[in-house]
Design an enzyme around this catalytic site. Structure first.
Site, mmCIF file in Angstrom:
data_model
loop_
_atom_site.group_PDB
_atom_site.id
_atom_site.type_symbol
_atom_site.label_atom_id
_atom_site.label_comp_id
_atom_site.label_asym_id
_atom_site.label_seq_id
_atom_site.Cartn_x
_atom_site.Cartn_y
_atom_site.Cartn_z
ATOM 1 N N GLU A 50 -28.548 -33.363 53.104
ATOM 2 C CA GLU A 50 -27.176 -32.840 53.141
ATOM 3 C C GLU A 50 -26.125 -33.935 52.978
ATOM 4 O OE1 GLU A 50 -29.757 -29.910 55.437
ATOM 5 O OE2 GLU A 50 -29.509 -32.105 55.414
ATOM 6 N N PHE A 112 -31.710 -22.227 68.978
ATOM 7 C CA PHE A 112 -32.394 -23.062 67.989
ATOM 8 C C PHE A 112 -31.438 -23.419 66.849
ATOM 9 C CE2 PHE A 112 -34.982 -23.282 64.031
ATOM 10 C CZ PHE A 112 -35.671 -24.452 64.322
ATOM 11 N N GLN A 113 -31.357 -24.696 66.558
ATOM 12 C CA GLN A 113 -30.494 -25.254 65.512
ATOM 13 C C GLN A 113 -29.022 -24.884 65.716
ATOM 14 O OE1 GLN A 113 -32.244 -24.411 61.597
ATOM 15 N NE2 GLN A 113 -33.352 -26.348 61.722
ATOM 16 N N LYS A 162 -24.536 -16.430 61.378
ATOM 17 C CA LYS A 162 -25.510 -15.718 60.554
ATOM 18 C C LYS A 162 -25.283 -14.211 60.573
ATOM 19 C CE LYS A 162 -30.520 -15.080 59.969
ATOM 20 N NZ LYS A 162 -30.732 -15.588 58.607
ATOM 21 N N MET A 480 -22.742 -58.301 51.643
ATOM 22 C CA MET A 480 -21.407 -58.576 52.167
ATOM 23 C C MET A 480 -21.472 -59.086 53.594
ATOM 24 S SD MET A 480 -18.278 -58.764 51.275
ATOM 25 C CE MET A 480 -17.768 -57.672 49.960
#
Length: 581
Positions: A50, A112-113, A162, A480
């Site tokens: 993602e 969940f999640q 959802k 760097m």
């Protein structure tokens, strides 16, 4: 009114907004939306992570000027967007992120999640929404696009439970007028105060040592034409930030190139000795200003920006002008044309002084016929692309070399994470840029440390046959950080040596891409020519370069422009600091 699932309403609004490309990764909480996307006429790019999806949407937005769209599921899917959203937020890039959320009745139960994505992203988005009623869904989505693209642009997140994507409801798509009326507290000021514009014009007429300091706001406002017209009309030299590159052609004699920490000697000297600094869509970042008390100490300052919060935030200005950069510059040019002066005569001595600085300390490096210098790679990429490629850089030394040694001639040509400094940005952003601008050659200039952070999405580029060119400036270091340790920490190279690396050529081939390598200067042109011939898949070129080459000039953090490091520091030799009176 029609009746549709929430997921189908999402698709309809995206179509209404003119979206043609979506980046993302499905999961349980966003599954209905992906089901609706299955039959929709979008280019739906399945990424492998993602964060990469967010950078691709960001690169797409930077290269095209459109709003980028990224979709993720709840929990880890949404939290993986965080770095990408923060990157876009710092650089004012218009994105809409749509995330799935657990059903409403599970919110707050540690389901969940489940993650509080609204709370997590509030500091790194321009605005965010949690949809709690399906009847609000069309308006919220339209508001998201409107907020993302107007005023000072930025990312907006819409979190959709959802059960709302599953629910069926009557709906209609609100009109533009309804969207504006629904946001009474959001009213970007775009016109610019005419009294302030007149004051600015008068200062420009009187100035003998003026400099135009142009930032990313000029790109976002599509104001490159106005910047160029103003500079040429008034004979004022132009310096840009990293984000402002391309707002004024760097091949023009009035160009000073980049200013600041790794700016050119002549840009920094011009700013330091200026009597008028005209800031256009820039925010006086610390990497630009250095020691604030000694930044442009003799200059009156005009600041044009659409965000009133950016004006006098770090540097007190004399003439603030809040408004859309394009609109304000058009009015300022008109004001100057109505009462012109002998611009050439007014600037003659100033332009002569700047030319002397350019001749005294041009951008340069110590060339070698035995080891590849990274600057040489960038120069040869410029040559083989005729200066017409879109360049997307990761973050580190290679980013600065890409900014310094490729000359940018048009807006949206140089893409980089300017504000947040996100390693891993360059390659996925290049993929998004190439998808958005298939007519352009797109090079990702990456470091070996930066590229590996999103290497998994080489699979995405291969799957969708995105022929992006990837130039890895491979020095075996987090370069760097190593440079800073060399200059300021007595060369104590703590945790910067990348002693274990993949074979980048074999790695590219394992994904189905083309892998090439150059280890000698004589091979650089040859591998670039081969890369330019391949246009059906990604090409990765591993350039094995001088391990301890440094990015110079450099103004040490918190120091004045008077204290630029110009001479390369060799082993056993102190660097040269130029103190300019």
């Amino acid at each position: 009114m029609e009746k549709k699932r929430g997921a189908d309403i999402v698709v309809d609004v995206l179509l209404h907004e003119g979206v043609d490309t979506i980046f993302g990764l499905p999961g349980g909480a966003i599954m209905e939306v992906y089901d609706a996307l299955f039959d929709a006429p979008f280019k739906n790019v399945l990424t492998r992570h993602e964060q990469a999806a967010c950078h691709m949407a960001d690169g797409y937005a930077r290269a095209t000027g459109k709003v980028g769209v990224v979709i993720a599921t709840s929990g880890p899917g949404a939290t993986n967007l965080v770095t990408g959203l923060a990157t876009a937020y710092m650089d004012s890039i218009p994105l809409v992120a749509i995330t799935g959320q657990v059903p409403r009745h599970y919110i707050g139960t540690d389901a969940f999640q489940e993650a509080d994505v609204i709370g997590i992203t509030r500091p790194i988005t321009k605005h965010n929404f949690l949809v709690t009623d399906i009847k609000d869904l069309p308006l919220i989505l339209r508001q998201a696009f409107y907020i993302a693209r107007t005023g000072r642009p930025g990312p907006v997140l819409v979190d959709i439970p959802k059960d709302i994507t599953q629910q069926v409801s009557e709906y209609y798509i609100p009109s533009d007028e309804e969207v504006k009326e629904s946001l009474p507290g959001y009213n970007p000021h775009v016109e610019g105060n005419p009294v302030q514009i007149k004051k600015a014009a008068e200062l420009i007429r009187k100035a003998t040592r003026p400099v135009l300091y142009v930032g990313g706001g000029a790109i976002l406002a599509d104001a490159a034409e106005e910047v160029t017209k103003l500079a040429r009309l008034t004979k004022i030299p132009v310096t840009t930030t990293n984000m402002g590159k391309g707002a004024f052609p760097e091949t023009d004699p009035l160009s000073l190139h980049m200013l600041g920490m790794h700016g050119t000697y002549y840009a920094n000297m011009a700013v330091y000795h200026s009597d008028l600094l005209i800031a256009v869509g820039a925010r006086f970042d610390d990497r630009v200003t250095g020691k604030i008390s000694e930044f442009a100490p003799e200059a009156k300052i005009i600041h044009i920006d659409i965000d009133p919060a950016s004006i006098s935030k770090t540097i007190t200005v004399d003439v603030p002008i809040v408004g859309d950069v394009k609109n304000v510059l058009q009015k300022l040019i008109k004001e100057l044309e109505e009462k012109p002066v002998e611009w050439v005569a007014a600037r003659e001595n100033w332009l002569k002084q700047i030319q002397e600085w350019k001749e005294k300390h041009p951008l340069s490096y110590r060339k070698s016929d035995k080891i590849i210098k990274p600057q040489y790679v960038i120069e040869e990429i410029y040559n083989i692309t005729n200066g017409d490629a879109i360049i997307s850089a990761g973050v580190g030394q290679h980013q600065m070399w890409a900014a310094m040694f490729y000359k940018y001639s048009y807006p949206r040509q140089f893409l980089n994470s300017g504000g947040l400094g996100t390693m891993g940005f360059g390659f996925p952003a290049a993929v998004g840029a190439k998808i958005g601008r298939p007519d352009k050659t797109v090079f990702a200039i990456e470091g070996d440390g930066s590229f590996i952070m999103n290497v998994q999405d080489l699979a995405t580029a291969v799957q969708y046959r995105v022929p992006v060119k990837i130039a890895i400036i491979n020095n075996g270091f987090l370069g760097m950080v190593r440079q800073w340790q060399q200059f300021f920490y007595d060369s104590r190279y703590a945790s910067v040596c990348l002693s274990v690396q993949p074979d980048f050529v074999k790695l590219a081939e394992s994904f189905g891409a083309v892998g090439l390598r150059a280890t000698k200067p004589s091979e650089v042109k040859e591998v670039l020519a081969k890369a330019m011939e391949i246009n059906d898949r990604p090409v990765l070129i591993d350039f094995v370069v001088d391990r301890e080459e440094n990015v110079l000039p450099m103004v040490p953090a918190g120091k004045s422009y008077r204290e630029m490091i110009l001479t390369p520091k060799q082993k056993g030799e102190a660097e040269t600091m130029y103190l300019v009176g």
